[in-house]
Motif scaffolding. Structure first.
Motif, PDB file in Angstrom:
ATOM      1  N   MET A   1       0.843  -1.193   0.000  1.00 35.94           N
ATOM      2  CA  MET A   1       0.000   0.000   0.000  1.00 35.94           C
ATOM      3  C   MET A   1       0.881   1.247   0.000  1.00 35.94           C
ATOM      4  N   PRO A   2       1.746   1.415  -0.987  1.00 36.09           N
ATOM      5  CA  PRO A   2       2.610   2.609  -0.998  1.00 36.09           C
ATOM      6  C   PRO A   2       1.787   3.873  -1.195  1.00 36.09           C
ATOM      7  N   PHE A   3       2.331   4.988  -0.708  1.00 35.69           N
ATOM      8  CA  PHE A   3       1.635   6.260  -0.852  1.00 35.69           C
ATOM      9  C   PHE A   3       1.384   6.608  -2.317  1.00 35.69           C
ATOM     10  N   SER A   4       2.233   6.137  -3.215  1.00 31.63           N
ATOM     11  CA  SER A   4       2.096   6.464  -4.631  1.00 31.63           C
ATOM     12  C   SER A   4       0.827   5.893  -5.238  1.00 31.63           C
ATOM     13  N   ARG A   5       0.218   4.911  -4.598  1.00 33.30           N
ATOM     14  CA  ARG A   5      -1.010   4.304  -5.128  1.00 33.30           C
ATOM     15  C   ARG A   5      -2.262   5.069  -4.705  1.00 33.30           C
ATOM     16  N   ILE A   6      -2.108   6.049  -3.850  1.00 37.29           N
ATOM     17  CA  ILE A   6      -3.262   6.809  -3.372  1.00 37.29           C
ATOM     18  C   ILE A   6      -3.445   8.008  -4.292  1.00 37.29           C
ATOM     19  N   LEU A   7      -4.500   7.997  -5.071  1.00 40.49           N
ATOM     20  CA  LEU A   7      -4.708   9.002  -6.109  1.00 40.49           C
ATOM     21  C   LEU A   7      -5.571  10.158  -5.612  1.00 40.49           C
ATOM     22  N   GLY A   8      -5.272  11.351  -6.112  1.00 45.89           N
ATOM     23  CA  GLY A   8      -6.142  12.498  -5.898  1.00 45.89           C
ATOM     24  C   GLY A   8      -6.070  13.145  -4.530  1.00 45.89           C
ATOM     25  N   GLN A   9      -5.106  12.763  -3.698  1.00 45.60           N
ATOM     26  CA  GLN A   9      -4.998  13.339  -2.350  1.00 45.60           C
ATOM     27  C   GLN A   9      -3.583  13.869  -2.135  1.00 45.60           C
ATOM     28  N   ASP A  10      -3.115  14.650  -3.088  1.00 50.01           N
ATOM     29  CA  ASP A  10      -1.701  15.057  -3.090  1.00 50.01           C
ATOM     30  C   ASP A  10      -1.295  15.810  -1.824  1.00 50.01           C
ATOM     31  N   PRO A  34     -14.896  12.337   2.807  1.00 45.24           N
ATOM     32  CA  PRO A  34     -15.944  11.384   2.446  1.00 45.24           C
ATOM     33  C   PRO A  34     -15.433   9.949   2.475  1.00 45.24           C
ATOM     34  N   ASP A  35     -16.357   9.016   2.586  1.00 47.92           N
ATOM     35  CA  ASP A  35     -15.988   7.610   2.491  1.00 47.92           C
ATOM     36  C   ASP A  35     -15.467   7.306   1.091  1.00 47.92           C
ATOM     37  N   GLY A  36     -14.513   6.398   1.031  1.00 43.62           N
ATOM     38  CA  GLY A  36     -14.054   5.902  -0.261  1.00 43.62           C
ATOM     39  C   GLY A  36     -13.143   6.816  -1.035  1.00 43.62           C
ATOM     40  N   VAL A  37     -12.409   7.709  -0.356  1.00 38.58           N
ATOM     41  CA  VAL A  37     -11.525   8.627  -1.081  1.00 38.58           C
ATOM     42  C   VAL A  37     -10.050   8.409  -0.759  1.00 38.58           C
ATOM     43  N   GLY A  38      -9.743   7.383   0.044  1.00 34.28           N
ATOM     44  CA  GLY A  38      -8.341   7.055   0.294  1.00 34.28           C
ATOM     45  C   GLY A  38      -7.877   7.230   1.722  1.00 34.28           C
ATOM     46  N   LYS A  39      -8.769   7.554   2.656  1.00 33.21           N
ATOM     47  CA  LYS A  39      -8.346   7.772   4.037  1.00 33.21           C
ATOM     48  C   LYS A  39      -7.743   6.498   4.635  1.00 33.21           C
ATOM     49  N   GLU A  40      -8.451   5.389   4.469  1.00 28.68           N
ATOM     50  CA  GLU A  40      -7.957   4.143   5.066  1.00 28.68           C
ATOM     51  C   GLU A  40      -6.708   3.642   4.348  1.00 28.68           C
ATOM     52  N   MET A  41      -6.641   3.809   3.050  1.00 28.65           N
ATOM     53  CA  MET A  41      -5.417   3.440   2.329  1.00 28.65           C
ATOM     54  C   MET A  41      -4.226   4.224   2.855  1.00 28.65           C
ATOM     55  N   ALA A  42      -4.426   5.509   3.099  1.00 28.55           N
ATOM     56  CA  ALA A  42      -3.341   6.341   3.624  1.00 28.55           C
ATOM     57  C   ALA A  42      -2.950   5.900   5.031  1.00 28.55           C
ATOM     58  N   ALA A  43      -3.937   5.513   5.839  1.00 27.34           N
ATOM     59  CA  ALA A  43      -3.638   5.050   7.190  1.00 27.34           C
ATOM     60  C   ALA A  43      -2.785   3.791   7.160  1.00 27.34           C
ATOM     61  N   PHE A  44      -3.104   2.876   6.264  1.00 26.12           N
ATOM     62  CA  PHE A  44      -2.316   1.642   6.176  1.00 26.12           C
ATOM     63  C   PHE A  44      -0.944   1.904   5.556  1.00 26.12           C
ATOM     64  N   LEU A 165     -10.227   7.793  11.576  1.00 25.46           N
ATOM     65  CA  LEU A 165     -10.840   7.985  10.270  1.00 25.46           C
ATOM     66  C   LEU A 165     -12.290   8.407  10.457  1.00 25.46           C
ATOM     67  N   THR A 166     -12.707   9.452   9.758  1.00 22.85           N
ATOM     68  CA  THR A 166     -14.096   9.890   9.894  1.00 22.85           C
ATOM     69  C   THR A 166     -14.579  10.613   8.648  1.00 22.85           C
TER      70      THR A 166
END
Length: 332
Positions: A1-10, A34-44, A165-166
């Motif tokens: 889950m590298p940071f580079s895979r998280i899109l649109g949250q520069d 909002p839900d589904g925009v990368g918060k949990e991906m960024a946390a991991f 996360l919220t």
């Protein structure tokens, strides 16, 4: 889950990367958006970086620690295999683990804080230099749980970090908000959603409608790719419009009685689809039939208002009947 895979949250990702590279990772973050925009991906991704044994400040993603940080167990509770990456969420742990006789239904309970969070937070990490707690839907932390968590959240042991996360920070307790550092995650752009949907295999002809309904959420857009769910949503829109055109409220009552009242999120999705259909109709008839366009626009506003009522725990059955009545009575 590298940071580079998280899109649109520069901006959010830049903030986290700077903290990791400087060695000044905050002890408690609040990821809002909002839900589904990368918060949990960024946390991991942050969790991987904190427990990585591959020598990469941002997490190598390849070492055993990185892999276990993002690999969930198959059995309940479905939590990361790495002992220093700890998930907290309402209903995640079985009642027996929390010393309870029933499931958590009202929120993240004080028992979960006392049995899952505090025992881990009281000792150094099991394996590495850091431990991280990821709390899903942190607005569901109960008052009692918050009181039990406050001191640890404010002054954790060295190397202990929290990520809350919220999607509803307005519902979080002030005592929790004041002890966490906000990082904002915004809705994803249409261009990013197109890229995600293409990678998910959605046909190009379906992407525009999915993006219109998704409101910037990749999770919602991908859910819209499900053919069975799409058919059910289209059926709901057709049934609502038929109820509006009916001579009385009988069809509306029948539709309301058939609802699955326990799945409010699904109903909100269906109503968003109805709103999108009315918005498209209003735009399409603006030139040829201005009066009808104005009616559709007003009906769209009624739909949005009903979604707001549901988010404030209004009765789904009564909300649908009331909405149909308002749509029938809409006038320019």
């Amino acid at each position: 889950m590298p940071f580079s895979r998280i899109l649109g949250q520069d901006e959010a990702i830049r903030t986290l990367v700077r903290a990791l590279e400087s060695g000044r990772v905050h002890h408690a973050y609040r990821f809002e958006g909002p839900d589904g925009v990368g918060k949990e991906m960024a946390a991991f991704a942050l969790a991987q970086a904190l427990v990585c044994t591959g020598g990469d400040k941002l997490g190598c993603g390849r070492c055993d620690a990185c892999q276990r940080a993002v690999t969930l167990g198959a059995d309940r509770p479905e939590v990361p295999k790495h002992p220093d990456v700890i998930l907290v969420e309402r209903g995640l742990y079985p009642p027996a683990t929390l010393g309870k006789s029933s499931e958590e239904v009202q929120g993240i309970s004080v028992e979960q804080v006392r049995r899952i969070v505090l025992p881990h937070a009281s000792y150094p990490p099991h394996e590495g230099r850091a431990r991280i707690f990821i709390i899903r839907r942190a607005e569901e932390i109960t008052v009692q749980a918050a009181n039990a968590l406050l001191k640890t959240l404010e002054e954790p042991r060295q190397g202990t970090h929290f990520v809350l996360l919220t999607s509803r920070p307005d519902r979080m307790l002030d005592t929790i908000r004041s002890r966490t550092l906000k990082i904002r995650f915004g809705p994803l752009s249409d261009a990013v959603l197109h890229k995600i949907l293409e990678a998910g295999g959605m046909p190009a002809g379906q992407q525009d409608l999915a993006i219109e309904l998704a409101a910037g959420s990749a999770a919602a857009a991908l859910d819209l790719a499900d053919a069975e769910r799409t058919a059910a949503r289209d059926e709901f829109v057709t049934s609502m419009l038929s109820a509006v055109a009916a001579p009385d409220l009988g069809p509306a009552v029948a539709l309301a009685e058939a609802l699955d009242t326990k799945d409010k999120e699904r109903l909100r999705d269906d109503l968003r689809a109805l709103g999108a259909a009315l918005a498209r109709s209003a735009r399409g008839r603006a030139a040829s039939d201005p009066r009808a366009s104005v009616i559709d626009a007003r009906r769209y506003e009624f739909v949005l208002r009903t979604i707001g009522y549901l988010e404030r725990n209004a009765s789904p059955n009564l909300s649908i009947i009331q909405l149909v009545s308002e749509l029938r009575d809409a006038m320019p």
